[in-house]
Each structure stands twice: as C-alpha cells, then as structure tokens.
Design a protein around this motif. Structure first.
Motif, mmCIF file in Angstrom:
data_model
loop_
_atom_site.group_PDB
_atom_site.id
_atom_site.type_symbol
_atom_site.label_atom_id
_atom_site.label_comp_id
_atom_site.label_asym_id
_atom_site.label_seq_id
_atom_site.Cartn_x
_atom_site.Cartn_y
_atom_site.Cartn_z
ATOM 1 N N ASP A 1 0.900 -1.073 -0.020
ATOM 2 C CA ASP A 1 -0.109 0.063 0.033
ATOM 3 C C ASP A 1 0.961 1.390 -0.147
ATOM 4 O OD1 ASP A 1 -2.332 -1.465 0.218
ATOM 5 O OD2 ASP A 1 -2.127 -1.758 2.225
ATOM 6 N N TRP A 2 0.304 2.526 -0.464
ATOM 7 C CA TRP A 2 0.852 3.509 -0.548
ATOM 8 C C TRP A 2 0.123 4.338 0.720
ATOM 9 C CZ3 TRP A 2 5.036 5.508 -3.314
ATOM 10 C CH2 TRP A 2 5.327 4.600 -4.344
ATOM 11 N N LYS A 3 0.974 5.075 1.532
ATOM 12 C CA LYS A 3 0.431 6.087 2.671
ATOM 13 C C LYS A 3 0.987 7.209 2.514
ATOM 14 C CE LYS A 3 -1.228 2.420 5.122
ATOM 15 N NZ LYS A 3 -2.192 1.826 5.830
ATOM 16 N N VAL A 4 0.314 8.168 3.046
ATOM 17 C CA VAL A 4 0.475 9.547 3.155
ATOM 18 C C VAL A 4 1.544 9.668 4.401
ATOM 19 C CG1 VAL A 4 0.125 11.811 3.592
ATOM 20 C CG2 VAL A 4 -1.462 10.460 2.253
ATOM 21 N N ILE A 5 2.956 10.160 3.999
ATOM 22 C CA ILE A 5 3.986 10.204 5.220
ATOM 23 C C ILE A 5 4.309 11.762 5.583
ATOM 24 C CG2 ILE A 5 5.975 10.209 3.874
ATOM 25 C CD1 ILE A 5 7.080 8.353 6.086
ATOM 26 N N ASP A 6 3.826 12.726 4.506
ATOM 27 C CA ASP A 6 3.925 13.805 5.031
ATOM 28 C C ASP A 6 2.843 14.929 3.916
ATOM 29 O OD1 ASP A 6 5.248 16.459 5.757
ATOM 30 O OD2 ASP A 6 6.416 16.602 4.031
ATOM 31 N N ALA A 7 2.537 15.953 4.604
ATOM 32 C CA ALA A 7 1.622 16.779 3.550
ATOM 33 C C ALA A 7 1.625 18.353 4.218
ATOM 34 C CB ALA A 7 0.090 16.535 3.747
ATOM 35 N N GLU A 8 2.144 19.223 3.152
ATOM 36 C CA GLU A 8 2.342 20.600 3.346
ATOM 37 C C GLU A 8 1.116 21.300 2.702
ATOM 38 O OE1 GLU A 8 4.397 21.444 6.083
ATOM 39 O OE2 GLU A 8 5.368 19.505 5.950
ATOM 40 N N TRP A 9 0.487 22.236 3.299
ATOM 41 C CA TRP A 9 -0.249 22.971 2.463
ATOM 42 C C TRP A 9 -0.232 24.551 2.608
ATOM 43 C CZ3 TRP A 9 -4.240 26.312 4.404
ATOM 44 C CH2 TRP A 9 -4.328 26.282 5.685
ATOM 45 N N ARG A 10 -0.770 25.197 1.751
ATOM 46 C CA ARG A 10 -0.902 26.738 1.726
ATOM 47 C C ARG A 10 -2.295 27.067 0.772
ATOM 48 N NH1 ARG A 10 3.011 25.419 -2.333
ATOM 49 N NH2 ARG A 10 2.727 26.353 -4.386
ATOM 50 N N ARG A 11 -2.629 28.262 0.978
ATOM 51 C CA ARG A 11 -3.519 28.693 0.255
ATOM 52 C C ARG A 11 -3.584 28.615 -1.377
ATOM 53 N NH1 ARG A 11 -8.162 28.787 3.073
ATOM 54 N NH2 ARG A 11 -7.823 29.427 5.205
ATOM 55 N N ALA A 12 -4.355 28.345 -1.982
ATOM 56 C CA ALA A 12 -4.388 28.495 -3.601
ATOM 57 C C ALA A 12 -4.982 29.600 -4.021
ATOM 58 C CB ALA A 12 -4.920 27.145 -4.121
ATOM 59 N N GLU A 13 -4.820 29.963 -5.278
ATOM 60 C CA GLU A 13 -5.732 30.906 -5.877
ATOM 61 C C GLU A 13 -6.759 30.578 -6.716
ATOM 62 O OE1 GLU A 13 -5.277 34.411 -5.118
ATOM 63 O OE2 GLU A 13 -3.441 33.719 -3.542
ATOM 64 N N PHE A 14 -7.697 31.156 -7.191
ATOM 65 C CA PHE A 14 -8.739 30.650 -8.363
ATOM 66 C C PHE A 14 -7.983 30.518 -9.437
ATOM 67 C CE2 PHE A 14 -11.533 31.839 -11.356
ATOM 68 C CZ PHE A 14 -12.457 30.737 -11.362
ATOM 69 N N ARG A 15 -6.984 31.208 -9.882
ATOM 70 C CA ARG A 15 -6.325 31.057 -11.049
ATOM 71 C C ARG A 15 -5.567 29.686 -11.306
ATOM 72 N NH1 ARG A 15 -3.254 34.933 -8.721
ATOM 73 N NH2 ARG A 15 -1.126 34.459 -8.421
ATOM 74 N N ASP A 16 -5.189 29.215 -10.104
ATOM 75 C CA ASP A 16 -4.288 27.988 -10.013
ATOM 76 C C ASP A 16 -5.395 26.493 -10.630
ATOM 77 O OD1 ASP A 16 -2.367 29.182 -8.768
ATOM 78 O OD2 ASP A 16 -3.073 28.574 -6.919
ATOM 79 N N PHE A 17 -6.686 26.664 -10.637
ATOM 80 C CA PHE A 17 -7.625 25.725 -11.071
ATOM 81 C C PHE A 17 -7.977 26.080 -12.168
ATOM 82 C CE2 PHE A 17 -8.005 25.749 -6.482
ATOM 83 C CZ PHE A 17 -8.348 24.482 -6.190
ATOM 84 N N LEU A 18 -7.558 27.079 -13.138
ATOM 85 C CA LEU A 18 -8.155 26.971 -14.436
ATOM 86 C C LEU A 18 -7.115 26.366 -15.375
ATOM 87 C CD1 LEU A 18 -9.140 30.894 -14.327
ATOM 88 C CD2 LEU A 18 -10.476 28.904 -13.882
#
Length: 153
Positions: free
Chosen positions: A136-153
C-alpha cells in the motif's frame, strides 16, 4: 497461421507495460481519489488507513494530530464537497511519491472549476509525500498553503 498462441504469450507483457491499476502512478491516483471521497463522506476510518504511522510534517504534527484536525473539520462542517485537481505525481524513488494536489472545499457540490469562485470555496495547494508500505501507499507528509482561483483554471 493462428495468432492465438502468440497473443497468449504477449498478453502478460502488454499488460505489464500499460498504465493499469498495478502501476505506481495509478495506485497513487486511486489513493488520492479514495481520500477525497472519504473526506466528503466524513469517513475518518478510511482516512486514518491512508496515513502512515510514521507521518510527520514541518508543523510538528504526527498521525494523531492529523486525525484530530480531521475530526474537528468534520464536526465544524455539516457538508463537505471537494473539487480536486492533481497537478503532478513524481517518483524520486521507487517507493516514494510526491504529489501536488489542488483542492477546493465548499459546502455545496462543485461541478467544475468555473463554480469555485461563485461558491466561495476554500482553496488549498497540497504537497503530499507518499511512501510504499508493503503493498500500500501511505501519506507520510503533507504541506499545504492557500491556493488562488487562477490555479484551478
């Protein structure tokens, strides 16, 4: 001449060369999809199973801390709908994957990226590290930050 014996011999080779569900990238994509579906359904147990016991991030959080954050988020939000976009999946090592995932979170269904702004969705950019633990694959680390609307386009 019949091609059947040749096809029987070549079929396993063709299958192993494809990007089928046994390939690492397909497995990581499936895990990310399973995680998003579990979050929408508030299935804490499923999400717990996707996180490594060795989880650790730069915020000093371990698996138990992440589980507490998820419980809080699930209690705080009556409905959770996610719109995800996997930007990339890379394999710096055979048993290690790096995924960049954009996630829009809202209290209403998000059919496509054009609805994100109208629904005032919370936008996040996740850098996720996964490791292979057994099969199995498992999450060992996750970092996050705010995204911008344009990132989804």
């Amino acid at each position: 001449m019949t091609w059947a014996p040749l096809l029987v011999l070549l079929l396993p080779l063709l299958v192993s060369c494809s990007s089928g569900p046994d390939q690492p990238e397909a497995q990581v994509r499936a895990l990310l999809k399973r995680g998003a579906a579990a979050a929408e359904k508030k299935e804490s147990g499923v999400l717990r199973g996707l996180i490594s016991e060795k989880y650790s991030d730069t915020q000093g959080q371990n698996k138990k801390a992440v589980e507490a954050i998820l419980r809080y988020y699930f209690l705080r939000n009556e409905s959770i709908y996610l719109f995800t976009r996997i930007q990339s999946i890379e394999f710096p090592e055979a048993a290690r994957a790096q995924a960049v995932v954009l996630v829009a979170m809202a209290g209403q269904p998000i059919a496509d990226a054009s609805q994100i702004e109208r629904l005032h969705a919370d936008l996040h950019h996740f850098d996720i590290t996964l490791v292979r633990e057994g099969k199995d694959w498992k999450v060992i680390d996750a970092e996050w930050r705010r995204a911008e609307f344009r990132d989804f386009l």
